[in-house]
Design a protein around this motif. Structure first.
Motif, PDB file in Angstrom:
ATOM      1  N   ARG B 192       0.833  -1.204   0.000  1.00 55.55           N
ATOM      2  CA  ARG B 192       0.000   0.000   0.000  1.00 55.55           C
ATOM      3  C   ARG B 192       0.871   1.258   0.000  1.00 55.55           C
ATOM      4  O   ARG B 192       0.516   2.269  -0.606  1.00 55.55           O
ATOM      5  CB  ARG B 192      -0.973   0.001   1.182  1.00 55.55           C
ATOM      6  CG  ARG B 192      -0.327   0.147   2.548  1.00 55.55           C
ATOM      7  CD  ARG B 192      -1.280   0.749   3.557  1.00 55.55           C
ATOM      8  NE  ARG B 192      -2.468  -0.053   3.797  1.00 55.55           N
ATOM      9  CZ  ARG B 192      -3.620   0.474   4.219  1.00 55.55           C
ATOM     10  NH1 ARG B 192      -3.722   1.781   4.412  1.00 55.55           N
ATOM     11  NH2 ARG B 192      -4.650  -0.292   4.474  1.00 55.55           N
ATOM     12  N   GLU B 193       2.033   1.182   0.644  1.00 53.58           N
ATOM     13  CA  GLU B 193       2.928   2.357   0.661  1.00 53.58           C
ATOM     14  C   GLU B 193       3.488   2.617  -0.743  1.00 53.58           C
ATOM     15  O   GLU B 193       3.609   3.762  -1.167  1.00 53.58           O
ATOM     16  CB  GLU B 193       4.068   2.126   1.657  1.00 53.58           C
ATOM     17  CG  GLU B 193       3.602   2.148   3.108  1.00 53.58           C
ATOM     18  CD  GLU B 193       4.687   1.715   4.090  1.00 53.58           C
ATOM     19  OE1 GLU B 193       4.669   2.216   5.223  1.00 53.58           O
ATOM     20  OE2 GLU B 193       5.540   0.864   3.737  1.00 53.58           O
ATOM     21  N   GLN B 245      -8.251  -0.745  -3.833  1.00 49.94           N
ATOM     22  CA  GLN B 245      -8.428  -0.610  -2.392  1.00 49.94           C
ATOM     23  C   GLN B 245      -7.184  -1.149  -1.697  1.00 49.94           C
ATOM     24  O   GLN B 245      -6.760  -2.284  -1.976  1.00 49.94           O
ATOM     25  CB  GLN B 245      -9.657  -1.382  -1.921  1.00 49.94           C
ATOM     26  CG  GLN B 245     -10.957  -0.605  -2.075  1.00 49.94           C
ATOM     27  CD  GLN B 245     -11.675  -0.923  -3.371  1.00 49.94           C
ATOM     28  OE1 GLN B 245     -11.094  -1.535  -4.265  1.00 49.94           O
ATOM     29  NE2 GLN B 245     -12.912  -0.516  -3.489  1.00 49.94           N
ATOM     30  N   PHE B 246      -6.625  -0.335  -0.826  1.00 49.98           N
ATOM     31  CA  PHE B 246      -5.398  -0.749  -0.130  1.00 49.98           C
ATOM     32  C   PHE B 246      -5.616  -2.031   0.669  1.00 49.98           C
ATOM     33  O   PHE B 246      -4.695  -2.817   0.867  1.00 49.98           O
ATOM     34  CB  PHE B 246      -4.910   0.354   0.808  1.00 49.98           C
ATOM     35  CG  PHE B 246      -4.521   1.623   0.096  1.00 49.98           C
ATOM     36  CD1 PHE B 246      -3.950   1.591  -1.175  1.00 49.98           C
ATOM     37  CD2 PHE B 246      -4.710   2.859   0.699  1.00 49.98           C
ATOM     38  CE1 PHE B 246      -3.595   2.764  -1.833  1.00 49.98           C
ATOM     39  CE2 PHE B 246      -4.349   4.035   0.048  1.00 49.98           C
ATOM     40  CZ  PHE B 246      -3.799   3.978  -1.213  1.00 49.98           C
ATOM     41  N   ASP B 247      -6.853  -2.220   1.133  1.00 49.86           N
ATOM     42  CA  ASP B 247      -7.150  -3.416   1.922  1.00 49.86           C
ATOM     43  C   ASP B 247      -6.815  -4.689   1.144  1.00 49.86           C
ATOM     44  O   ASP B 247      -6.410  -5.697   1.716  1.00 49.86           O
ATOM     45  CB  ASP B 247      -8.636  -3.448   2.314  1.00 49.86           C
ATOM     46  CG  ASP B 247      -8.976  -2.352   3.321  1.00 49.86           C
ATOM     47  OD1 ASP B 247      -8.040  -1.841   3.952  1.00 49.86           O
ATOM     48  OD2 ASP B 247     -10.167  -2.020   3.457  1.00 49.86           O
ATOM     49  N   ASP B 254      -0.893 -10.115   4.074  1.00 50.34           N
ATOM     50  CA  ASP B 254      -1.229 -10.821   5.319  1.00 50.34           C
ATOM     51  C   ASP B 254      -1.360 -12.328   5.103  1.00 50.34           C
ATOM     52  O   ASP B 254      -1.222 -13.108   6.043  1.00 50.34           O
ATOM     53  CB  ASP B 254      -2.533 -10.267   5.919  1.00 50.34           C
ATOM     54  CG  ASP B 254      -2.355  -8.819   6.384  1.00 50.34           C
ATOM     55  OD1 ASP B 254      -1.194  -8.375   6.473  1.00 50.34           O
ATOM     56  OD2 ASP B 254      -3.372  -8.138   6.613  1.00 50.34           O
ATOM     57  N   LEU B 255      -1.622 -12.707   3.859  1.00 51.72           N
ATOM     58  CA  LEU B 255      -1.742 -14.144   3.572  1.00 51.72           C
ATOM     59  C   LEU B 255      -0.387 -14.789   3.269  1.00 51.72           C
ATOM     60  O   LEU B 255      -0.330 -15.943   2.839  1.00 51.72           O
ATOM     61  CB  LEU B 255      -2.707 -14.360   2.398  1.00 51.72           C
ATOM     62  CG  LEU B 255      -4.196 -14.135   2.717  1.00 51.72           C
ATOM     63  CD1 LEU B 255      -5.026 -14.109   1.446  1.00 51.72           C
ATOM     64  CD2 LEU B 255      -4.713 -15.230   3.645  1.00 51.72           C
TER      65      LEU B 255
END
Lengths: 420, 380
Positions: B192-193, B245-247, B254-255
């Motif tokens: 995301r950064e 979307q950054f999510d 995260d996975l």
């Protein structure tokens, strides 16, 4: 008790089916006769015709497939091989066709076409190029591309016209000459345009009977009669077809027979966007009980609306000016701003009461800024409009309740304004 | 490095406030350039500030009075922002109407409802053979330049253009350097950064952004990170025109996956290919547009295969799979995708497609797909 409206069917339009069946049948058998075949998108099919090639026309074929009930199986076939349901249904239909050809999947026989020796990839709609690019990737088909921009500002028109003319000379014609191994036949293009001029002139005479009050025929009747002024261009069979149609319309008018029984229409409707080819009966049944007739629209008025400007002596200029000319330039009407001007003219000419903007969920070519168009036209002409969402050929995208509710709202709005 | 990153986060967290503040601070006019191919250098050379129009993060409300629900996220979000007056700091807008049909929605809607002081339409053609293409493209760029001169009342000289080209090329070089360092040390930044770094380039004055990037790169070069060897490298592809979307990027990481490189618009595609600093500057800008790679399905290129290009990128980065991010209702990507997928299958490359909508109701579906994907390619 309300009036029970009923369509007075025309006899002459029944003659079109054998003509279009013959057209597509000739194309289907072309390779067996040793003839060269092209496929074309956008207004570009007249170039292969000039070379004596048989040629498919992307939107024409899709409408034909929709009309003969072959669309659904081709669309589903495309989806089984990975094409996504939100893709343009004309695009998807062709992907299904190619899949059927490649793998020998049985489909309705009339819908089968031979693979082309050349694809004229007219990029009128930006999505039209995607299908030809995909055919190249899947089948290695040869492509002659042609960029055909809509004109968003009139001052851009002259340079876009020059650009398109140059591409035809630089790219389309040399590709055709190479494939056919002969020089481009300008004389044949002139002959095609001469026939078209006669056909379109007769067609315009017929249009006058859409302007009569009550209307003598409907947009749906004209929609099924369009082939002679578009992909059957140059076929002399279109002339007697329109002569016969004109004769019947004159007779009807003289006898006072309107398009809608018993005494003509209650609402005169403008129809914007594609014709819902696979659902003509369905849509007719949605309008008729209300006493509504659709009479005109931008798309059906694309096909050489000014035959007086067809100049067979200058064939290439005529073809380019059809789309990019100062007087007719239909590419100017494709962009939302220019469309308002054209729709305004049609509203006045055909005494329109309401607008139906047919928004195709899978093809946005005619959908651009529909809601703002309605607002602008309502402000200028005091005519209400609605958008109905559906598709030209994909039944998965047609929901009755949404369409019925919006049409009901339109008719109630017209009634409300009439009571003022 | 942290300071630079914090500035970047600030800019991208509220682009509306940042760009409006930029206008106040510089007293220069802001020109919104709809992604992806408006040559910003010409706007910059006119003494104006080009910013790339973005997809907001709010649900579409008023916008639906102008565009249908089946237009893509950025189309609906941009119209919504514009008609709600959220973009009133934009003095002008530029649209490339031959990129896709949805861009064609904008000119009339803006003209009637937003009335920007300056609006320009570009027709930038697809990359077909023949002299007419380049000649038309040059005409388009000259017309763009002329319209900006009329708007500002000032001539744009070749020197002005060359100066802007130099600044933009420097920005491209610096972003390339950020990506190089990320390839060497993928753990150094969150995905995301990285997206925020590129996005901030689209929003800031390029001179300011260059300064920020120099500071960031300096920090990145010095910083050592612990390599996490169990992480599976993947390449995200697509998401044309807009930020994702950054999510979604967070879920990927995260996975147990890590992104060493990308083929995203708000990513490596934005800064790919420099402009030739020598010779005629308008021609040099046209030449940059005419480069066929990174392949874009809006440019009419069929003799280069997107799938082949991406597989090459994947191998160069020692990645194990591809994550296609397809924006819902993006016809260019949607039409291309089946062939892209076929190429992945043909070459035995693991690939999954995530469909991205503007209004995400739940990310659970995305997470499940990605979880299955990472398990398939042998992850955690």
């Amino acid at each position: 008790m309300g009036v029970e409206y009923k369509v007075n069917r025309l006899r002459a339009t029944g003659n079109i089916r054998p003509l279009v069946d013959k057209h597509w049948g000739d194309l289907r058998a072309a390779k067996e006769r040793g003839e060269k075949v092209a496929w074309a998108s956008g207004p570009s099919f007249m170039f292969p015709y000039s070379m004596g090639m048989k040629c498919h026309f992307m939107a024409g074929y899709a409408s034909y497939a929709g009309g003969i009930g072959a669309a659904d199986e081709l669309l589903r076939l495309a989806e089984t091989t990975g094409d996504l349901p939100e893709t343009c249904s004309y695009h998807r239909l062709h992907m299904g066709l190619v899949e059927a050809i490649k793998k020998g999947v049985p489909i309705k026989e009339q819908a089968i076409l031979p693979l082309p020796d050349l694809l004229i990839a007219g990029r009128y709609c930006t999505e039209q190029s995607h299908y030809s690019e995909s055919f190249y990737r899947r089948m290695g088909l040869r492509i002659a591309p042609l960029e055909l921009p809509f004109v968003f500002n009139k001052e851009d028109r002259p340079r876009i016209r020059e650009f398109v003319y140059r591409q035809i000379v630089e790219n389309v014609i040399p590709n055709l000459e190479d494939v056919c191994e002969k020089p481009f036949d300008y004389d044949r293009l002139s002959e095609i345009l001469s026939v078209l001029k006669k056909t379109a002139t007769l067609r315009n005479e017929c249009w006058k009977f859409l302007a009569t009050k009550p209307a003598t025929w409907t947009l749906w009747d004209y929609a099924v009669s369009m082939a002679p002024v578009i992909y059957m261009m140059g076929d002399p069979a279109g002339i007697p077809f329109y002569e016969d149609l004109l004769k019947e319309l004159k007779e009807r008018h003289e006898k006072g027979i309107p398009a809608l029984a018993p005494e003509g229409e209650k609402y005169r409707i403008y129809w914007d966007g594609w014709i819902p080819w696979a659902f003509l009966g369905k849509f007719m049944r949605k309008f008729t009980p209300h006493g509504a007739v659709c009479l005109c629209g931008r798309y059906p008025w694309e096909m050489f609306p000014h035959p007086e400007l067809i100049d067979p002596e200058h064939p290439l200029d005529t073809v380019v000016d059809w789309v990019y000319g100062e007087e007719t330039g239909l590419a100017c009407h494709m962009a939302p701003k220019g469309s308002i001007e054209m729709i305004g003219e049609l509203i006045e000419e055909y005494s329109i009461d309401g607008l139906v903007m047919f928004s195709s969920k899978s093809c946005r070519m005619w959908n651009q800024s529909h809601l703002d168009q309605i607002d602008a036209l309502d402000k200028k002409y005091g005519i209400p409009g609605v958008v109905i969402e559906a598709d030209m050929i994909d039944p998965e995208m047609v929901q009755d309740s949404q369409i019925d509710t919006r049409l009901q709202a339109l008719f109630e709005t017209i009634d409300g304004r009439r009571r003022r | 490095m942290e300071k630079a990153l914090s500035k970047i986060v600030e800019v991208t967290s509220d682009p509306y406030a940042y760009v409006a503040g930029l206008k106040d601070r510089t007293q220069k006019k802001i020109i919104g350039c709809f992604p992806m191919y408006v040559p910003e250098e010409i706007v910059h050379a006119a003494g104006l500030i080009p910013v790339v129009i973005w997809r907001g993060n709010e649900s579409v409300t008023w916008g639906h009075a102008h565009v249908p629900a089946y237009d893509c996220g950025i189309t609906r979000s941009f119209v919504d922002d514009a008609v709600r007056g959220k973009l009133s700091f934009m003095d002008g807008m530029v649209f490339h109407v031959r990129q896709c049909l949805q861009v064609g929605e904008f000119p009339l809607i803006m003209e009637r409802n937003v009335k920007p002081a300056y609006q320009k339409i570009l027709y930038l053609p697809p990359i077909y053979k023949g002299d007419s293409i380049k000649s038309f493209l040059l005409g388009d760029l000259e017309s763009f330049k002329g319209s900006l001169e009329d708007f500002t009342g000032k001539k744009i000289s070749d020197d002005n253009l060359k100066e802007s080209i130099e600044i933009y090329n420097e920005n491209r070089s610096l972003l390339e350097r950020v990506y190089e360092i990320r390839r060497e040390k993928p753990e150094i930044l969150r995905a995301r950064e990285v997206m925020q770094i590129v996005w901030s380039s689209m929003l800031m004055l390029k001179e300011d952004h260059n300064e920020l990037l120099r500071e960031l790169i300096n920090g990145m070069e010095k910083k050592s990170v612990e390599p996490k060897k169990d992480r599976i490298k993947v390449i995200p592809v697509g998401c044309l025109c807009q930020t994702l979307q950054f999510d979604i990027l967070d879920i990927i990481e995260d996975l147990g996956m890590i992104i060493p490189d990308d083929d995203l618009y708000v990513g490596s595609r934005y800064f790919a290919n420099k402009v030739n600093p020598n010779g005629d500057p308008i021609e040099a800008l046209a030449d940059r547009y005419l480069v066929k790679t990174p392949l874009c399905p809006t440019k009419g290129v069929w003799d280069i295969d997107w799938g082949v290009e991406v597989i090459k990128q994947m191998k160069e980065n020692d990645a194990k799979g591809i994550i296609s991010i397809r924006v819902k209702y993006c016809p260019p990507h949607t039409c291309y995708y089946p062939d892209f997928k076929s190429k992945m299958v043909e070459e035995g490359v693991p690939e999954v497609m995530i469909e991205m909508e503007h209004e995400i109701i739940s990310l659970e579906g995305v997470k499940t797909r990605l979880q299955s994907f990472v398990e398939t390619i042998g992850g955690v």
